[in-house]
Write an enzyme that holds these catalytic residues in place. Structure first.
Site, PDB file in Angstrom:
ATOM      1  N   GLU A 113       1.522   0.270  -4.935  1.00 54.48           N
ATOM      2  CA  GLU A 113       1.051   1.543  -5.469  1.00 54.48           C
ATOM      3  C   GLU A 113       2.260   2.459  -5.559  1.00 54.48           C
ATOM      4  O   GLU A 113       2.827   2.824  -4.525  1.00 54.48           O
ATOM      5  CB  GLU A 113       0.020   2.164  -4.528  1.00 54.48           C
ATOM      6  CG  GLU A 113      -1.259   1.375  -4.383  1.00 54.48           C
ATOM      7  CD  GLU A 113      -2.252   2.071  -3.456  1.00 54.48           C
ATOM      8  OE1 GLU A 113      -3.373   2.355  -3.898  1.00 54.48           O
ATOM      9  OE2 GLU A 113      -1.901   2.342  -2.304  1.00 54.48           O
ATOM     10  N   ASP A 140       0.845  -1.178   0.000  1.00 48.88           N
ATOM     11  CA  ASP A 140       0.000   0.000   0.000  1.00 48.88           C
ATOM     12  C   ASP A 140       0.894   1.245   0.000  1.00 48.88           C
ATOM     13  O   ASP A 140       1.887   1.296   0.734  1.00 48.88           O
ATOM     14  CB  ASP A 140      -0.874  -0.032   1.261  1.00 48.88           C
ATOM     15  CG  ASP A 140      -1.885   1.083   1.294  1.00 48.88           C
ATOM     16  OD1 ASP A 140      -2.769   1.097   0.422  1.00 48.88           O
ATOM     17  OD2 ASP A 140      -1.787   1.945   2.188  1.00 48.88           O
TER      18      ASP A 140
END
Ligand code: CA
Length: 656
Positions: free
Chosen positions: A367, A338
């Site tokens: 990400e 994340d």
């Protein structure tokens, strides 16, 4: 000069390599005694351990002070004799005359309800039967097909009422919203029927937002609020009060998926904690685990109130130890980071190296962005633009996502799927897997003005995930005539996934898209009720063509090397774009027998115009395998031609 420079570099490298190894083994249980250990900051004055008979409330049985390890400033240890199995513990560290507050330490491996006390268990006893024989399914990096799911979304609905003609016959789950739902035949059957080979589970470590003592309130959360990084979440276990249950049930889930040939990828959120002051990092080593701004305030690159400091040696080693622990103890097969852009490149490379030293086919992706500015130089952060410096790491391509559905900053804005010209190069960028390709004009790509990947396996190809609107809601919000017209909606939905699943990147889909899921237009459903987030399994009956098309796409990809060439050189050699036009992208995968494909040439046509188009191509006898809402690998029909008419808002896939 060169020699001197080299010497300096070697000296620096050695200095880094010589950095101390942190020990995160905070509790070691044997029937005779339990040993406690804690890393603190240098200026800690005392460390107290308390033993309790319950994970919450109950009675304190014992209190001891740990002693500084000889010769160390920041390591503390102590031993409690006797068999403490089934008991609970906390640490409490004193700085500047004040105790920071009880907490389970930074690396608890088992906890009581709500994760506020560590649990003394024998981890080996949480292994399900035959855990020793559990093996990671053999799947090459390039062959992954990722299914992103939330435990509660997937299995909370009681309306499982599947067509008896299909293989999944179970009508209800015994474990709604739990890890164990993924051990049930209906769930495994659905996933294997669809054909995905990797399940990416949303945060499954112990998070803070759900009160595990009040699970009857049926509250929902995605779980991006980490409390204990190395313990499964209690809300997904059948009994959060029993510290062994969550650990055992998580393993049962992994085991069941592995038996079905499906890998388990963990969504890890090391970039922030749910709180600083109330968190375990801060109570143990104040300030050390987080980045600060120049003015002394906490930096907030996560957009969640804080930002961890992977560039600090203790946090870097913590992440390495935690990832390794999930692999060793829970047999996890891959990791999704994340807000990876909050972490530094060096840390991500070390993690990828460690993971790949265990198994080079494990996926490490994330990400490639942050959610705010970080207190660390941007050129050293694991951003998408820096993926080329991280050969073992992949990143989500917002380029192909937004080329298809529209930009992130407006749900009503469309792009390729909405019939807007100008996104063709961005789509081509995604089709080649974000690598250098002579036929992509990078100056016209929406975000990346140059390739970000060295190899196509470094790009995650997708059109939707848990964030933002799901595909159905986005299409309804951004393409006016689709609202209230399911026929047109389905056409664009299938067209979108055709682009994703025929891309040379690693394909990724949000759970439930195969059921034509919607979230009633909710953009950010992180704490929306089940009525918004749950999968409606009737979708499989209402729209069998959608499920069957997704299944067909996945099968096509699995059976044909051409769709997953796996190397940039092969993509440049075998993938060529043919003349297209506005909202019309055409490409050919050629000479595929050289890479072992049973088909020699494959042509894919993506037409998002709301009218038919005629496409020119090399003259040959073509077998059409995908047309509109049908995929049939055996062939739908055959034509000898040098041009074909592609209906509005649809894809054609053919081979000769
Ligand atoms: Ca929890």
């Amino acid at each position: 000069m060169k020699k001197i420079l080299l010497t300096v570099i070697i000296a620096l490298t050695m200095a880094t390599a010589g950095a101390r190894d942190y020990n995160f083994n905070e509790m070691t249980y044997t029937p005779k005694a339990t040993t406690f250990f804690l890393n603190t900051n240098d200026d800690a004055q005392a460390v107290t351990v308390r033993i309790y008979d319950a994970g919450k409330d109950g009675n304190m049985l014992k209190k001891i002070d740990l002693k500084r390890v000889k010769g160390s400033k920041d390591e503390w240890t102590g031993k409690v004799k006797g068999d403490l199995k089934g008991k609970f513990y906390t640490f409490d560290v004193k700085y500047n005359g004040n105790y920071m507050g009880e907490n389970p330490g930074v690396f608890a491996k088992a906890v009581g309800v709500n994760g506020r006390r560590g649990a003394i268990i024998d981890l080996a006893e949480t292994n399900p039967a035959e855990w020793g024989q559990d093996v990671r399914p053999a799947i090459n990096l390039k062959d992954h097909v990722i299914y992103e799911m939330h435990h509660r979304d997937f299995s909370i609905a009681r309306n499982i009422n599947l067509d008896p003609k299909i293989t999944v016959k179970r009508v209800s789950t015994e474990y709604p919203g739990k890890f164990l739902a993924l051990t049930e035949p209906w769930a495994i059957g659905h996933l294997t029927d669809l054909g995905v080979n990797a399940v990416h589970v949303l945060p499954s470590y112990d998070y803070a937002s759900i009160d595990e003592t009040k699970l009857d309130q049926n509250r929902y959360n995605w779980g991006y609020d980490p409390l204990n990084y190395n313990v499964p979440e209690g809300g997904y276990s059948t009994n959060p009060y029993d510290p062994t249950a969550r650990n055992r049930e998580f393993k049962q889930m992994v085991q069941a998926l592995h038996k079905a040939g499906i890998r388990v990828i963990l969504d890890v959120v090391y970039n922030h904690t749910y709180s600083i002051d109330d968190g375990n990092f801060q109570k143990t080593c104040p300030g050390t685990f987080y980045r600060k701004n120049a003015d002394g305030s906490w930096s907030n690159g996560s957009g969640c109130g804080n930002e961890t400091a992977s560039d600090q040696e203790i946090m870097r080693q913590y992440m390495l130890a935690s990832v390794k622990y999930w692999i060793d103890e829970y047999h996890i097969d891959g990791f999704r980071f994340d807000l990876m852009g909050v972490h530094d490149i060096e840390t991500m490379n070390k993690i990828a190296d460690m993971v790949h030293s265990i198994d080079p086919t494990m996926l490490v992706y994330g990400e490639g962005w942050s959610a705010g500015s970080c207190a660390y130089p941007g050129d050293k952060l694991a951003m998408k633009a820096n993926v080329k410096q991280m050969p073992g790491v992949a990143a989500f391509s917002d380029d192909i996502r937004d080329a298809l559905r529209g930009p992130w900053d407006g749900d009503d804005k469309a792009a390729f799927l909405g019939g807007l010209p100008g996104f063709e190069e961005s789509l081509k960028f995604g089709i080649v897997g974000a690598i250098q390709h002579p036929q992509v004009n990078y100056s016209k790509v929406n975000y990346s003005k140059e390739p970000f990947a060295l190899e196509p396996t470094q790009m995650i190809s997708y059109v939707s995930c848990h964030d933002d609107m799901c595909l159905v809601d986005r299409l309804r919000a951004s393409v006016p005539d689709v609202k209230g017209n399911d026929k047109e909606l389905v056409k664009l939905d299938l067209l979108a996934q055709t682009a994703v699943f025929t891309s040379q990147g690693i394909p990724f889909m949000l759970s439930g898209e195969e059921l034509l899921r919607d979230k009633k237009g909710v953009h950010n459903s992180y704490e929306s009720p089940d009525s918004i987030n749950r999968l409606d399994w009737n979708g499989r009956i209402k729209h069998p063509e959608v499920f069957n098309y997704y299944k067909g796409l996945i099968s096509l990809r699995k059976h044909h090397e051409g769709f997953r060439l796996g190397s940039a050189d092969l993509v440049r050699k075998h993938l060529e774009f043919l003349p297209g036009g506005d909202c019309l992208v055409v490409y050919r995968l050629k000479d595929l027998k050289q890479v072992g494909d049973t088909w020699n040439n494959i042509i894919v046509i993506l037409n998002s115009n709301n009218e038919k188009r005629t496409v020119k191509m090399p003259k040959s006898t073509y077998t059409i395998v995908g047309d509109g809402d049908i995929i049939n690998e055996a062939g739908l029909y055959t034509i000898t031609t040098d041009e074909i008419i592609v209906p509005s808002r649809s894809a054609i896939i053919m081979h000769d």
